[in-house]
Design an enzyme around this catalytic site. Structure first.
Site, mmCIF file in Angstrom:
data_model
loop_
_atom_site.group_PDB
_atom_site.id
_atom_site.type_symbol
_atom_site.label_atom_id
_atom_site.label_comp_id
_atom_site.label_asym_id
_atom_site.label_seq_id
_atom_site.Cartn_x
_atom_site.Cartn_y
_atom_site.Cartn_z
ATOM 1 N N ILE A 170 0.810 -1.207 0.000
ATOM 2 C CA ILE A 170 0.000 0.000 0.000
ATOM 3 C C ILE A 170 0.850 1.267 0.000
ATOM 4 O O ILE A 170 0.337 2.368 -0.171
ATOM 5 C CB ILE A 170 -0.962 -0.013 1.213
ATOM 6 C CG1 ILE A 170 -2.146 0.928 0.983
ATOM 7 C CG2 ILE A 170 -0.203 0.313 2.502
ATOM 8 C CD1 ILE A 170 -3.256 0.772 1.999
ATOM 9 N N ASP A 208 -4.294 -1.994 -1.984
ATOM 10 C CA ASP A 208 -4.866 -2.177 -0.662
ATOM 11 C C ASP A 208 -5.480 -3.569 -0.669
ATOM 12 O O ASP A 208 -6.504 -3.799 -1.321
ATOM 13 C CB ASP A 208 -5.927 -1.098 -0.402
ATOM 14 C CG ASP A 208 -6.702 -1.310 0.896
ATOM 15 O OD1 ASP A 208 -6.432 -2.304 1.600
ATOM 16 O OD2 ASP A 208 -7.588 -0.481 1.190
ATOM 17 N N TYR A 223 -5.325 -8.395 17.460
ATOM 18 C CA TYR A 223 -4.394 -8.933 16.471
ATOM 19 C C TYR A 223 -4.431 -10.462 16.485
ATOM 20 O O TYR A 223 -4.518 -11.105 15.431
ATOM 21 C CB TYR A 223 -2.988 -8.427 16.784
ATOM 22 C CG TYR A 223 -1.902 -8.891 15.842
ATOM 23 C CD1 TYR A 223 -1.746 -8.304 14.594
ATOM 24 C CD2 TYR A 223 -1.008 -9.888 16.215
ATOM 25 C CE1 TYR A 223 -0.735 -8.711 13.728
ATOM 26 C CE2 TYR A 223 0.004 -10.295 15.367
ATOM 27 C CZ TYR A 223 0.138 -9.707 14.120
ATOM 28 O OH TYR A 223 1.143 -10.117 13.278
ATOM 29 N N LYS A 227 -5.249 -13.477 13.592
ATOM 30 C CA LYS A 227 -4.250 -14.486 13.235
ATOM 31 C C LYS A 227 -4.729 -15.910 13.534
ATOM 32 O O LYS A 227 -4.329 -16.858 12.852
ATOM 33 C CB LYS A 227 -2.929 -14.179 13.944
ATOM 34 C CG LYS A 227 -2.309 -12.853 13.496
ATOM 35 C CD LYS A 227 -2.145 -12.781 11.983
ATOM 36 C CE LYS A 227 -1.463 -11.518 11.517
ATOM 37 N NZ LYS A 227 -1.246 -11.487 10.053
ATOM 38 N N THR A 263 10.239 -5.534 12.622
ATOM 39 C CA THR A 263 9.522 -4.996 11.473
ATOM 40 C C THR A 263 8.944 -3.618 11.819
ATOM 41 O O THR A 263 9.144 -3.110 12.915
ATOM 42 C CB THR A 263 8.368 -5.920 11.059
ATOM 43 O OG1 THR A 263 7.324 -5.845 12.046
ATOM 44 C CG2 THR A 263 8.838 -7.366 10.929
#
Length: 281
Positions: free
Chosen positions: A38, A63, A159, A163, A194
């Protein structure tokens, strides 16, 4: 052992982090790469770097939560490379540690839109095309070690919810494709260095636009101490070449999963005790 040379990979979240680490590993192994992300500026920087490996590359702004946009991205990739052999659904975002009752409807739409619907869009768009050309390939979905347990230190429940979904999705997809030449893997990394903690800066306008998410110094330090993305990329390709389903990046979380498994078994022990103590009717 699966060979990557001359094959084409479509990688989402390719501009940085694990996605870029996977792309570097692919490039070193001679794969052509459609980089999807993106962030157009960072994406082009990544593409130029990968082009130095003498492999064909294409940067595609997308996106992943937008189904129509994903279709257009797939069309661009096929126009450039022809058949796609590997789909790495890696794009992801996080809301960080916050109680579930504080998550707004817009935040739920965003995190599920990217982390879950983005993977669904990849499967819906590319798997039929991969099945149609009939050449061996593989779908690799990035979940998290948080897709197998909710870590009491991270408290990243929203989150982890997304997952968990990716783990179940991958198990279901593997069953759907068990009689085909397309394999499935699910990547469940633990801490990796990251830019996931700054994903709020990349939130699309249709989900409310970019915003600054508070992040503690401890959280940033913990993230920066994680595994280098390039190490993850090499680990992923080794596992894919060996057709492994679960791909882990660290040994330490085994204890976390065993502790969760023990809680599940305790529930079965409880129902066994209850049934044994109940009179027959």
């Amino acid at each position: 052992m699966m060979d990557f040379s001359g094959k084409t990979a479509f990688v989402t979240g390719a501009a940085n982090g694990i996605g870029l680490g996977i792309c570097r590993a692919l490039a070193r192994n001679g794969a052509n790469i459609a980089l999807a992300d993106i962030e157009p500026a960072q994406l082009e920087i990544a593409r130029r770097e990968l082009a130095t490996f003498n492999v064909r590359t294409r940067a595609i702004e997308v996106d992943v939560s937008d189904a129509a946009a994903f279709e257009r991205a797939a069309d661009q990739a096929e126009a450039e490379f022809g058949n796609i052999h590997f789909l790495f659904s890696n794009a992801g975002v996080t809301l960080g540690a916050m109680p579930l009752w504080e998550v707004t409807p817009a935040q739920w739409e965003w995190i599920f839109g990217v982390n879950v619907q983005g993977v669904v869009n990849g499967i819906r768009t590319l798997v039929p095309r991969m099945r149609k050309h009939g050449e061996p390939g593989r779908v690799i979905n990035t979940a998290s070690i948080g897709g197998l347990q909710v870590n009491p230190k991270l408290r990243n429940g929203s989150y982890a919810m997304t997952k968990y979904a990716i783990v179940a999705l991958s198990e279901a997809l593997a069953l759907d494709l068990e009689d085909s030449v397309i394999g499935v893997s699910v990547l469940c990394p633990a801490l990796v260095n990251t830019t996931l903690h700054s994903s709020s800066r990349r939130r699309p306008v249709r989900f409310g636009g970019p915003y600054e998410r508070p992040s503690s110094d401890a959280a940033k330090a913990w993230q920066s101490a994680g595994l280098p993305p390039d190490d993850v990329g090499m680990r992923v390709l080794d596992a894919v070449a060996r057709s492994e389903f679960f791909i882990f990046t660290h040994e330490e979380p085994r204890t976390w999963i065993e502790e969760r498994h023990a809680r599940i078994l305790a529930g079965f022990d409880s129902i066994a005790r209850y049934n044994a103590s109940e009179p027959a009717t």
